[in-house]
Design a protein around this motif. Structure first.
Motif, PDB file in Angstrom:
ATOM      1  N   THR A   1      21.857  35.732  91.371  1.00 58.41           N
ATOM      2  CA  THR A   1      20.637  35.375  90.637  1.00 58.41           C
ATOM      3  C   THR A   1      20.565  33.880  90.368  1.00 58.41           C
ATOM      4  N   HIS A   2      21.642  33.307  89.833  1.00 58.00           N
ATOM      5  CA  HIS A   2      21.651  31.874  89.556  1.00 58.00           C
ATOM      6  C   HIS A   2      21.336  31.070  90.809  1.00 58.00           C
ATOM      7  N   LEU A   3      22.039  31.377  91.892  1.00 59.50           N
ATOM      8  CA  LEU A   3      21.872  30.599  93.116  1.00 59.50           C
ATOM      9  C   LEU A   3      20.499  30.824  93.736  1.00 59.50           C
ATOM     10  N   ALA A   4      19.956  32.032  93.606  1.00 60.33           N
ATOM     11  CA  ALA A   4      18.625  32.306  94.160  1.00 60.33           C
ATOM     12  C   ALA A   4      17.563  31.482  93.461  1.00 60.33           C
ATOM     13  N   VAL A   5      17.640  31.367  92.133  1.00 56.41           N
ATOM     14  CA  VAL A   5      16.647  30.583  91.399  1.00 56.41           C
ATOM     15  C   VAL A   5      16.769  29.108  91.750  1.00 56.41           C
ATOM     16  N   LEU A   6      17.993  28.593  91.850  1.00 50.72           N
ATOM     17  CA  LEU A   6      18.177  27.199  92.239  1.00 50.72           C
ATOM     18  C   LEU A   6      17.617  26.935  93.633  1.00 50.72           C
ATOM     19  N   GLU A   7      17.811  27.893  94.537  1.00 46.85           N
ATOM     20  CA  GLU A   7      17.279  27.725  95.890  1.00 46.85           C
ATOM     21  C   GLU A   7      15.758  27.756  95.895  1.00 46.85           C
ATOM     22  N   ARG A   8      15.149  28.651  95.098  1.00 43.96           N
ATOM     23  CA  ARG A   8      13.697  28.711  95.016  1.00 43.96           C
ATOM     24  C   ARG A   8      13.112  27.434  94.427  1.00 43.96           C
ATOM     25  N   MET A   9      13.874  26.765  93.577  1.00 45.01           N
ATOM     26  CA  MET A   9      13.427  25.494  93.011  1.00 45.01           C
ATOM     27  C   MET A   9      13.553  24.355  94.012  1.00 45.01           C
ATOM     28  N   GLY A  10      14.343  24.572  95.049  1.00 44.05           N
ATOM     29  CA  GLY A  10      14.582  23.498  96.013  1.00 44.05           C
ATOM     30  C   GLY A  10      15.618  22.500  95.560  1.00 44.05           C
ATOM     31  N   VAL A  11      16.478  22.881  94.583  1.00 45.75           N
ATOM     32  CA  VAL A  11      17.464  21.940  94.055  1.00 45.75           C
ATOM     33  C   VAL A  11      18.890  22.279  94.481  1.00 45.75           C
ATOM     34  N   LEU A  12      19.086  23.423  95.124  1.00 43.29           N
ATOM     35  CA  LEU A  12      20.447  23.868  95.409  1.00 43.29           C
ATOM     36  C   LEU A  12      21.188  22.881  96.303  1.00 43.29           C
ATOM     37  N   ASN A  13      20.554  22.410  97.357  1.00 44.52           N
ATOM     38  CA  ASN A  13      21.220  21.462  98.256  1.00 44.52           C
ATOM     39  C   ASN A  13      21.519  20.143  97.545  1.00 44.52           C
ATOM     40  N   ASP A  14      20.598  19.698  96.685  1.00 43.60           N
ATOM     41  CA  ASP A  14      20.848  18.481  95.904  1.00 43.60           C
ATOM     42  C   ASP A  14      22.084  18.648  95.025  1.00 43.60           C
ATOM     43  N   LEU A  15      22.186  19.801  94.367  1.00 43.05           N
ATOM     44  CA  LEU A  15      23.316  20.031  93.473  1.00 43.05           C
ATOM     45  C   LEU A  15      24.623  20.140  94.245  1.00 43.05           C
ATOM     46  N   ARG A  16      24.567  20.663  95.437  1.00 46.04           N
ATOM     47  CA  ARG A  16      25.803  20.760  96.237  1.00 46.04           C
ATOM     48  C   ARG A  16      26.380  19.375  96.512  1.00 46.04           C
ATOM     49  N   ARG A  17      25.536  18.367  96.587  1.00 46.07           N
ATOM     50  CA  ARG A  17      26.028  17.005  96.819  1.00 46.07           C
ATOM     51  C   ARG A  17      26.783  16.463  95.603  1.00 46.07           C
ATOM     52  N   PHE A  18      26.507  17.051  94.441  1.00 49.11           N
ATOM     53  CA  PHE A  18      27.155  16.585  93.217  1.00 49.11           C
ATOM     54  C   PHE A  18      28.243  17.530  92.719  1.00 49.11           C
ATOM     55  N   GLN A  19      28.492  18.616  93.424  1.00 50.19           N
ATOM     56  CA  GLN A  19      29.415  19.608  92.890  1.00 50.19           C
ATOM     57  C   GLN A  19      30.828  19.038  92.755  1.00 50.19           C
ATOM     58  N   THR A  20      31.506  19.472  91.717  1.00 52.07           N
ATOM     59  CA  THR A  20      32.833  18.965  91.409  1.00 52.07           C
ATOM     60  C   THR A  20      33.915  19.635  92.242  1.00 52.07           C
ATOM     61  N   GLY A  21      33.607  20.807  92.792  1.00 53.43           N
ATOM     62  CA  GLY A  21      34.626  21.580  93.484  1.00 53.43           C
ATOM     63  C   GLY A  21      35.418  22.463  92.553  1.00 53.43           C
ATOM     64  N   GLY A  22      35.003  22.509  91.289  1.00 48.95           N
ATOM     65  CA  GLY A  22      35.714  23.335  90.319  1.00 48.95           C
ATOM     66  C   GLY A  22      36.852  22.580  89.665  1.00 48.95           C
ATOM     67  N   SER A  23      37.355  23.132  88.584  1.00 50.16           N
ATOM     68  CA  SER A  23      38.386  22.449  87.796  1.00 50.16           C
ATOM     69  C   SER A  23      39.528  23.413  87.495  1.00 50.16           C
ATOM     70  N   PRO A  24      40.601  23.376  88.279  1.00 51.24           N
ATOM     71  CA  PRO A  24      41.736  24.246  87.968  1.00 51.24           C
ATOM     72  C   PRO A  24      42.347  23.897  86.614  1.00 51.24           C
ATOM     73  N   MET A  25      42.906  24.899  85.959  1.00 52.45           N
ATOM     74  CA  MET A  25      43.500  24.716  84.633  1.00 52.45           C
ATOM     75  C   MET A  25      44.977  25.103  84.689  1.00 52.45           C
ATOM     76  N   ARG A  26      45.825  24.216  84.202  1.00 51.54           N
ATOM     77  CA  ARG A  26      47.266  24.483  84.164  1.00 51.54           C
ATOM     78  C   ARG A  26      47.716  24.466  82.707  1.00 51.54           C
ATOM     79  N   PHE A  27      48.216  25.587  82.211  1.00 52.26           N
ATOM     80  CA  PHE A  27      48.688  25.694  80.837  1.00 52.26           C
ATOM     81  C   PHE A  27      50.189  25.419  80.805  1.00 52.26           C
ATOM     82  N   VAL A  28      50.611  24.581  79.864  1.00 53.29           N
ATOM     83  CA  VAL A  28      52.011  24.167  79.786  1.00 53.29           C
ATOM     84  C   VAL A  28      52.539  24.371  78.367  1.00 53.29           C
ATOM     85  N   GLY A  29      53.884  24.338  78.262  1.00 51.32           N
ATOM     86  CA  GLY A  29      54.535  24.405  76.962  1.00 51.32           C
ATOM     87  C   GLY A  29      54.844  23.023  76.427  1.00 51.32           C
ATOM     88  N   ASP A  30      55.608  22.965  75.346  1.00 45.35           N
ATOM     89  CA  ASP A  30      55.947  21.677  74.724  1.00 45.35           C
ATOM     90  C   ASP A  30      56.617  20.719  75.691  1.00 45.35           C
TER      91      ASP A  30
END
Length: 399
Positions: free
Chosen positions: A50-79
């Motif tokens: 649904t999210h991606l379909a609305v972005l595509e209908r707006m014509g902004v999906l390809n623009d946003l792909r140029r700015f995508q971060t690639g995601g942000s992995p999270m590493r949890f550590v101790g003291d």
């Protein structure tokens, strides 16, 4: 026939709604308190069909792909910095992740040809008449619009004026969140490193653009406390009190906090509004159904803007019919999305050491991880979302 629509807020829901209203032949105006678009900000994500379909209908999906971060992995550590849990980029990044400022700029650019933007001003009063809404501004002259829509976030000014005080609609979920910028002194290349103590999370994340910069992200459990949203010193004192005495990199992060010129600080809360409209005044996005973190609020806001504009067009501007259909179609969907926000604080900052160990153990299992990812995609999807795209193109598009 309704033509002139005032939208309060130029972050996400506001420009998205302005874009679709313009496509349908309305004349949107967006008023924004800030003097200009806000740049940077935290990463936001879209997930599911649904999210991606609305972005595509707006014509902004390809623009946003140029700015995508690639995601942000999270590493949890101790003291001691030893890794306790690793969450891959897709866990938080969804189908596409971008910085909030990049998203706002793309939506603004796409809406701009059919939208009047007023920066550095805000609404001070709304007076509804039989034919419109008289709007008083802090700086500009009063004007009359056919409709007014509050797209101005969890602390909505429009909701306060037209519906009632914030305390009647916004519920504190037991945690606060803060973020600020600092130097990337850990030399982190991507993602974030997170540290937990009972009821607290301290995180250090690499900047997506500048390798020399980083962002601190803190979450802590606390009952609701009154504070001045414009008093940075008071907010810094609350954060320092909650994290003083902790290990890992927390002391150095607190030192950077004292020097930070900008700070985002807010409660983790949710908005629940019984009816998203009153007369000719409506709400969209976080103003109507916000959840500070984890409630898929960005995706839900873009979907809601699409549906609201589409229903106004289908009803030929009859706001009573359109508001009813808009709310009926989306109420269950956004309520389901909000439930994720109810769990965010407890997930990021479990209240006990046992809770931290249990979370780490469960999320180390690939089967459970995959199940959570699939559940997120399912919750973010709307069954049989109508195609509201105007056909043939509205006159403004043909010009």
């Amino acid at each position: 026939m309704i033509q002139n629509v005032l939208i309060s807020g130029a972050s996400i829901a506001g420009p998205a709604l302005a874009y679709w209203l313009g496509r349908h032949g309305f004349r949107p105006t967006v008023v924004e308190l800030a003097p200009a678009l806000r740049d940077g900000g935290q990463a936001v994500d879209f997930r599911g069909e649904t999210h991606l379909a609305v972005l595509e209908r707006m014509g902004v999906l390809n623009d946003l792909r140029r700015f995508q971060t690639g995601g942000s992995p999270m590493r949890f550590v101790g003291d001691d910095g030893r890794q306790l849990l690793y969450l891959p980029a897709e866990f938080a990044g969804g189908g596409i992740e971008v910085l909030r400022g990049d998203l706002a700029r793309v939506l603004h650019e796409h809406s701009l040809p059919r939208t009047e933007y007023i920066f550095g001003d805000s609404i001070t009063d709304l007076t509804e008449t039989s034919s419109g809404v008289q709007v008083d501004f802090r700086h500009g002259a009063s004007r009359t619009f056919d409709l007014v829509i509050g797209a101005d976030g969890l602390h909505s000014n429009v909701r306060r004026i037209a519906f009632g005080p914030e305390k009647d609609y916004v519920s504190h979920l037991g945690h606060y969140a803060a973020t600020w910028q600092l130097s990337n002194y850990l030399g982190l290349a991507k993602g974030s490193v997170c540290y937990n103590a009972p009821g607290r999370l301290a995180s250090f994340g690499a900047d997506h653009r500048n390798p020399e910069r980083a962002g601190a992200f803190f979450v802590f459990a606390a009952p609701q406390v009154p504070y001045d949203r414009h008093d940075l010193d008071q907010q810094k004192a609350l954060i320092t009190k909650a994290f003083t005495g902790l290990g890992w990199e927390v002391p150095r992060l607190l030192e950077s906090l004292q020097q930070a010129p900008d700070l985002y600080f807010d409660s983790i809360s949710r908005a629940d509004v019984d009816t998203w409209s009153t007369g000719r005044i409506g709400l969209v996005g976080d103003a109507a159904f916000g959840a500070t973190i984890g409630g898929m609020g960005t995706g839900a806001a873009v979907v809601a803007a699409y549906v609201l504009a589409g229903e106004l067009a289908r009803a030929k501007g009859d706001h009573r019919v359109a508001f009813t259909r808009y709310e009926s179609r989306l109420r269950r969907y956004v309520t389901g999305c909000q439930k994720g926000g109810d769990r965010t604080g407890k997930f990021l900052a479990p209240g006990t050491r046992t809770g931290i160990r249990v979370r780490n153990s469960l999320l180390s299992r690939p089967l459970l991880m995959n199940g959570m990812l699939k559940l997120g995609e399912k919750v973010s999807s709307v069954a049989a979302l109508p195609d509201y795209r105007p056909s043939p193109l509205a006159p403004t598009d043909a010009a």
